[in-house]
Scaffold this active site. Structure first.
Site, PDB file in Angstrom:
ATOM      1  N   MET A 182       0.833  -1.208   0.000  1.00  0.00           N
ATOM      2  CA  MET A 182       0.000   0.000   0.000  1.00  0.00           C
ATOM      3  C   MET A 182       0.868   1.259   0.000  1.00  0.00           C
ATOM      4  O   MET A 182       0.443   2.335   0.402  1.00  0.00           O
ATOM      5  CB  MET A 182      -0.958  -0.036   1.192  1.00  0.00           C
ATOM      6  CG  MET A 182      -2.037  -1.110   1.000  1.00  0.00           C
ATOM      7  SD  MET A 182      -3.208  -1.239   2.335  1.00  0.00           S
ATOM      8  CE  MET A 182      -4.005   0.336   2.196  1.00  0.00           C
ATOM      9  N   LYS A 183       2.115   1.074  -0.431  1.00  0.00           N
ATOM     10  CA  LYS A 183       3.016   2.216  -0.602  1.00  0.00           C
ATOM     11  C   LYS A 183       2.843   2.757  -2.013  1.00  0.00           C
ATOM     12  O   LYS A 183       2.221   2.122  -2.887  1.00  0.00           O
ATOM     13  CB  LYS A 183       4.454   1.782  -0.344  1.00  0.00           C
ATOM     14  CG  LYS A 183       4.696   1.406   1.117  1.00  0.00           C
ATOM     15  CD  LYS A 183       6.022   0.698   1.319  1.00  0.00           C
ATOM     16  CE  LYS A 183       6.187   0.283   2.778  1.00  0.00           C
ATOM     17  NZ  LYS A 183       7.357  -0.603   2.983  1.00  0.00           N
ATOM     18  N   ASN A 264       5.988   9.360   6.076  1.00  0.00           N
ATOM     19  CA  ASN A 264       6.809   8.394   6.808  1.00  0.00           C
ATOM     20  C   ASN A 264       8.284   8.836   6.750  1.00  0.00           C
ATOM     21  O   ASN A 264       8.795   9.152   5.678  1.00  0.00           O
ATOM     22  CB  ASN A 264       6.647   7.016   6.151  1.00  0.00           C
ATOM     23  CG  ASN A 264       7.351   5.913   6.909  1.00  0.00           C
ATOM     24  OD1 ASN A 264       7.183   5.790   8.124  1.00  0.00           O
ATOM     25  ND2 ASN A 264       8.151   5.141   6.223  1.00  0.00           N
ATOM     26  N   GLU A 265       8.910   8.922   7.934  1.00  0.00           N
ATOM     27  CA  GLU A 265      10.374   9.108   8.035  1.00  0.00           C
ATOM     28  C   GLU A 265      10.868  10.390   7.371  1.00  0.00           C
ATOM     29  O   GLU A 265      11.810  10.397   6.577  1.00  0.00           O
ATOM     30  CB  GLU A 265      11.082   7.890   7.457  1.00  0.00           C
ATOM     31  CG  GLU A 265      10.707   6.594   8.164  1.00  0.00           C
ATOM     32  CD  GLU A 265      11.357   5.357   7.573  1.00  0.00           C
ATOM     33  OE1 GLU A 265      12.309   5.492   6.787  1.00  0.00           O
ATOM     34  OE2 GLU A 265      10.899   4.241   7.892  1.00  0.00           O
ATOM     35  N   GLU A 375       5.666  -0.833  14.010  1.00  0.00           N
ATOM     36  CA  GLU A 375       6.461  -1.803  13.230  1.00  0.00           C
ATOM     37  C   GLU A 375       7.362  -2.629  14.159  1.00  0.00           C
ATOM     38  O   GLU A 375       8.503  -2.903  13.868  1.00  0.00           O
ATOM     39  CB  GLU A 375       7.300  -1.081  12.165  1.00  0.00           C
ATOM     40  CG  GLU A 375       6.495  -0.194  11.242  1.00  0.00           C
ATOM     41  CD  GLU A 375       7.334   0.519  10.208  1.00  0.00           C
ATOM     42  OE1 GLU A 375       8.506   0.132   9.991  1.00  0.00           O
ATOM     43  OE2 GLU A 375       6.831   1.478   9.587  1.00  0.00           O
ATOM     44  N   TRP A 422       5.910  -6.378  13.105  1.00  0.00           N
ATOM     45  CA  TRP A 422       6.250  -6.210  11.686  1.00  0.00           C
ATOM     46  C   TRP A 422       6.495  -7.548  10.989  1.00  0.00           C
ATOM     47  O   TRP A 422       7.563  -7.832  10.485  1.00  0.00           O
ATOM     48  CB  TRP A 422       7.439  -5.256  11.544  1.00  0.00           C
ATOM     49  CG  TRP A 422       7.477  -4.554  10.210  1.00  0.00           C
ATOM     50  CD1 TRP A 422       8.483  -4.595   9.293  1.00  0.00           C
ATOM     51  CD2 TRP A 422       6.469  -3.704   9.651  1.00  0.00           C
ATOM     52  NE1 TRP A 422       8.173  -3.820   8.196  1.00  0.00           N
ATOM     53  CE2 TRP A 422       6.944  -3.266   8.384  1.00  0.00           C
ATOM     54  CE3 TRP A 422       5.217  -3.249  10.068  1.00  0.00           C
ATOM     55  CZ2 TRP A 422       6.214  -2.407   7.552  1.00  0.00           C
ATOM     56  CZ3 TRP A 422       4.481  -2.404   9.254  1.00  0.00           C
ATOM     57  CH2 TRP A 422       4.978  -1.997   8.015  1.00  0.00           C
TER      58      TRP A 422
HETATM   59  O1  G3I Z   1       6.994  -8.196  -4.279  1.00  0.00           O
HETATM   60  C1  G3I Z   1       7.976  -7.630  -5.148  1.00  0.00           C
HETATM   61  C2  G3I Z   1       8.317  -8.606  -6.236  1.00  0.00           C
HETATM   62  O2  G3I Z   1       7.164  -8.830  -7.045  1.00  0.00           O
HETATM   63  C3  G3I Z   1       9.434  -8.043  -7.076  1.00  0.00           C
HETATM   64  O3  G3I Z   1       9.820  -8.991  -8.031  1.00  0.00           O
HETATM   65  C4  G3I Z   1      10.614  -7.691  -6.196  1.00  0.00           C
HETATM   66  C5  G3I Z   1      11.690  -7.045  -7.038  1.00  0.00           C
HETATM   67  O4  G3I Z   1      12.475  -6.201  -6.225  1.00  0.00           O
HETATM   68  O5  G3I Z   1      10.220  -6.740  -5.173  1.00  0.00           O
HETATM   69  C6  G3I Z   1       9.207  -7.299  -4.346  1.00  0.00           C
HETATM   70  O6  G3I Z   1       8.837  -6.321  -3.440  1.00  0.00           O
HETATM   71  C7  G3I Z   1       9.706  -6.169  -2.328  1.00  0.00           C
HETATM   72  C8  G3I Z   1       8.792  -6.114  -1.115  1.00  0.00           C
HETATM   73  O7  G3I Z   1       9.505  -5.718   0.070  1.00  0.00           O
HETATM   74  C9  G3I Z   1       8.147  -7.487  -0.906  1.00  0.00           C
HETATM   75  O8  G3I Z   1       7.374  -7.492   0.203  1.00  0.00           O
HETATM   76  C10 G3I Z   1      10.483  -4.868  -2.513  1.00  0.00           C
HETATM   77  O9  G3I Z   1      11.436  -5.045  -3.542  1.00  0.00           O
HETATM   78  C11 G3I Z   1      11.176  -4.498  -1.221  1.00  0.00           C
HETATM   79  O10 G3I Z   1      11.776  -3.220  -1.346  1.00  0.00           O
HETATM   80  C12 G3I Z   1      10.134  -4.433  -0.101  1.00  0.00           C
HETATM   81  O11 G3I Z   1      10.817  -4.159   1.100  1.00  0.00           O
HETATM   82  C13 G3I Z   1       9.993  -3.598   2.112  1.00  0.00           C
HETATM   83  C14 G3I Z   1      10.603  -2.244   2.480  1.00  0.00           C
HETATM   84  O12 G3I Z   1       9.885  -1.676   3.594  1.00  0.00           O
HETATM   85  C15 G3I Z   1      10.544  -1.278   1.318  1.00  0.00           C
HETATM   86  O13 G3I Z   1       9.205  -1.032   0.964  1.00  0.00           O
HETATM   87  C16 G3I Z   1      10.027  -4.534   3.307  1.00  0.00           C
HETATM   88  O14 G3I Z   1       9.330  -5.714   3.017  1.00  0.00           O
HETATM   89  C17 G3I Z   1       9.388  -3.851   4.527  1.00  0.00           C
HETATM   90  O15 G3I Z   1       9.561  -4.637   5.693  1.00  0.00           O
HETATM   91  C18 G3I Z   1      10.022  -2.487   4.764  1.00  0.00           C
HETATM   92  O16 G3I Z   1       9.301  -1.877   5.830  1.00  0.00           O
HETATM   93  C19 G3I Z   1       9.758  -0.574   6.190  1.00  0.00           C
HETATM   94  C20 G3I Z   1       8.545   0.276   6.511  1.00  0.00           C
HETATM   95  O17 G3I Z   1       7.704   0.345   5.382  1.00  0.00           O
HETATM   96  C21 G3I Z   1       8.961   1.644   6.987  1.00  0.00           C
HETATM   97  N1  G3I Z   1       9.848   1.525   8.163  1.00  0.00           N
HETATM   98  C22 G3I Z   1      11.038   0.729   7.890  1.00  0.00           C
HETATM   99  C23 G3I Z   1      10.648  -0.667   7.437  1.00  0.00           C
HETATM  100  C24 G3I Z   1      11.868  -1.518   7.196  1.00  0.00           C
HETATM  101  O18 G3I Z   1      12.584  -1.026   6.105  1.00  0.00           O
END
Ligand code: G3I
Length: 466
Positions: A182-183, A264-265, A375, A422
């Site tokens: 939902m980002k 956020n942040e 989180e 989280w």
């Molecule tokens: O699902 C896609 C996949 O289809 C695609 O092929 C792949 C290619 O890179 O990406 C996949 O998505 C990834 C996603 O996590 C999967 O859940 C993203 O690359 C990856 O960047 C994403 O990371 C998330 C990160 O935020 C960036 O959005 C982490 O799961 C999530 O735990 C992390 O959470 C953040 C909070 O939003 C804000 N606070 C910090 C926290 C930790 O970084």
């Protein structure tokens, strides 16, 4: 000749055997052979919280029936007293049951020593609701004098009916946050064009199952879609794109999402406004603009209850950052544009201390804002000095979960909102081997292990709810 005489003797013996059978009442070709039919079980009747009547169709020649009742449709276990219970009629009163539970029954017909195969299986669910299990996190939280949501970060592909995540979610959690989907970058595919499927699935799952949905996050520098990062228009046009995005998303989910992390942040680790694309192109007022656009969109959609949060990390230990965050919060409050603060709490088993957490959170309590521990995860290997979760670290983690849940549970009711962990399983956490964290090793930060077994951390969470 000898062989012929022997054969004639055997044949004569066989005839005698057959004739003798008929004389002493054994069956013979002239008596009808009774084939006992397998019964047909029919639907239960008179279903109450604790009982039902099992029914089946009569089998001619049956002297009695044997009924099995079980809580599993493979009959691996039987309800006490209902394992081949013999009945002479075509019904059986099944009693001593629990409310809201599914039971299974089947029946066999019996005549003398002959017993048929099992009938078809009938499923029946008793009326009433199962007493909720107080070892489930949300059940214990909901029973508090001042309850709060127990949340978990989710991925859309986990929300499949009957999946292990689905079961744990419905038992243990009362709020969900999308970990990623939902980002802005997964949703916004271009100016005014969107990919809604994953976000819709998460929002619909929450609304269909009475689970709160927290929106995360409308504006975040780590979630800018490429098309917007490379935007070639003017800064004013950039701002209009951000406004359009916020307006369209908040409008779409109005009334379905209770709260949003609008920004956020926005504060960097030196306690300054983070130099993001939003600050660079929209100027110092960008944060207030984003909250205003979110509030206007919600109000225009009739969602005057939407809670707007500011969300950040490490403010309990980084005081310059904490101070800058509350400067932003104070400014938003002057325009009634904020309702809560999200403290991410990506903690370790050593830090922050109880006092640091309380000092940080209590600044938001003093402002009358809702508090979201948004989180929560607790690293036990931040220095990469263990290769598996030792008992000592597991117990330390348990105490740290218990500590922060107790801190949260002690908040005034008016400031309570949600405490969100989280993720579900350790091996799915963002933390192990995280380059973002410069964490080169493994880690075990959550409540469930890689096999979805409860960890001592889960017990710590429960004890924090005492
Ligand atoms: O699902 C896609 C996949 O289809 C695609 O092929 C792949 C290619 O890179 O990406 C996949 O998505 C990834 C996603 O996590 C999967 O859940 C993203 O690359 C990856 O960047 C994403 O990371 C998330 C990160 O935020 C960036 O959005 C982490 O799961 C999530 O735990 C992390 O959470 C953040 C909070 O939003 C804000 N606070 C910090 C926290 C930790 O970084």
């Amino acid at each position: 000749m000898r062989i012929i005489k022997i054969k004639m003797g055997i044949a004569f013996f066989l005839v005698l055997t057959l004739l003798s059978c008929s004389k002493d009442g054994g069956s013979s070709s002239s008596d009808p052979v009774i084939v006992l039919g397998t019964p047909f079980a029919s639907n239960a009747s008179s279903i109450t919280d604790n009982s039902f009547t099992a029914n089946w169709v009569v089998v001619p020649e049956a002297e009695s029936y044997l009924i099995d009742v079980s809580t599993s449709n493979n009959f691996s276990n039987f309800v006490t007293g209902y394992n081949a219970l013999e009945k002479t009629g075509t019904t059986a009163e099944v009693m001593g049951l629990s409310p809201g539970v599914s039971y299974f029954y089947r029946v066999r017909a019996k005549q003398g020593n002959e017993v048929t195969n099992n009938s078809n299986i009938i499923t029946v669910t008793t009326t009433g609701n199962q007493p909720e299990d107080p070892t489930y996190l949300k059940v214990k939280a909901n029973a508090l004098p001042n309850p709060f949501y127990v949340g978990v970060a989710v991925k859309a592909n986990q929300l499949t009916d009957g999946s292990s995540y689905d079961a744990v979610l419905k038992n243990e959690f009362s709020s969900i946050t999308a970990e990623y989907e939902m980002k802005m970058n997964p949703i916004s595919t271009g100016s005014g064009s969107y990919s809604w499927d994953a976000a819709d699935k998460i929002v619909n799952y929450g609304n269909d199952n009475g689970i709160n949905v927290h929106g995360h996050a409308l504006v975040w520098h780590n979630a800018v879609p490429d098309w917007l990062s490379n935007f070639s228009g003017t800064d004013a046009e950039f701002a209009l794109e951000v406004k359009k995005y916020i307006t369209d998303v908040v409008t779409r989910y109005a009334g379905k999402i209770k709260s949003w992390d609008v920004v956020n942040e926005a504060v960097d680790d030196n306690g300054n406004m983070r130099s993001t694309i939003f600050l660079q192109k929209m100027g110092a007022n960008y944060i207030k603009d984003c909250y205003q656009w979110a509030r206007d969109a919600a109000n225009a959609a009739g969602d005057t209850n939407l809670l707007l949060f500011y969300n950040d990390y490490a403010t309990s230990t980084n005081i310059p950052k904490q101070n800058k965050m509350f400067t932003i919060v104070d400014d938003l409050m002057t325009s009634n544009l904020i309702d809560g603060v999200g403290f991410q709490m990506h903690n370790t088993y050593l830090s922050p201390t109880k006092e640091q957490i309380e000092t940080d959170i209590n600044r938001a309590v003093a402002l009358g804002l809702k508090i979201h521990v948004s989180e929560l995860d607790i690293q036990v290997n931040q220095n990469n000095d263990i290769t598996y979760l030792t008992e000592e670290r597991s117990l330390a983690q348990k105490e740290k979960y218990k500590e922060i849940v107790k801190i949260y549970n002690a908040l005034p009711d008016a400031n309570k909102y949600a405490l969100t962990v989280w993720g579900f399983k350790d091996n799915e956490s963002w933390i192990p081997y995280s380059t973002d964290l410069n964490h080169p090793g493994n880690d075990w930060p959550l409540l469930y292990d890689n096999k979805f077994e409860l960890k001592e951390a889960h017990t710590g969470f429960l004890e924090g709810l005492d």
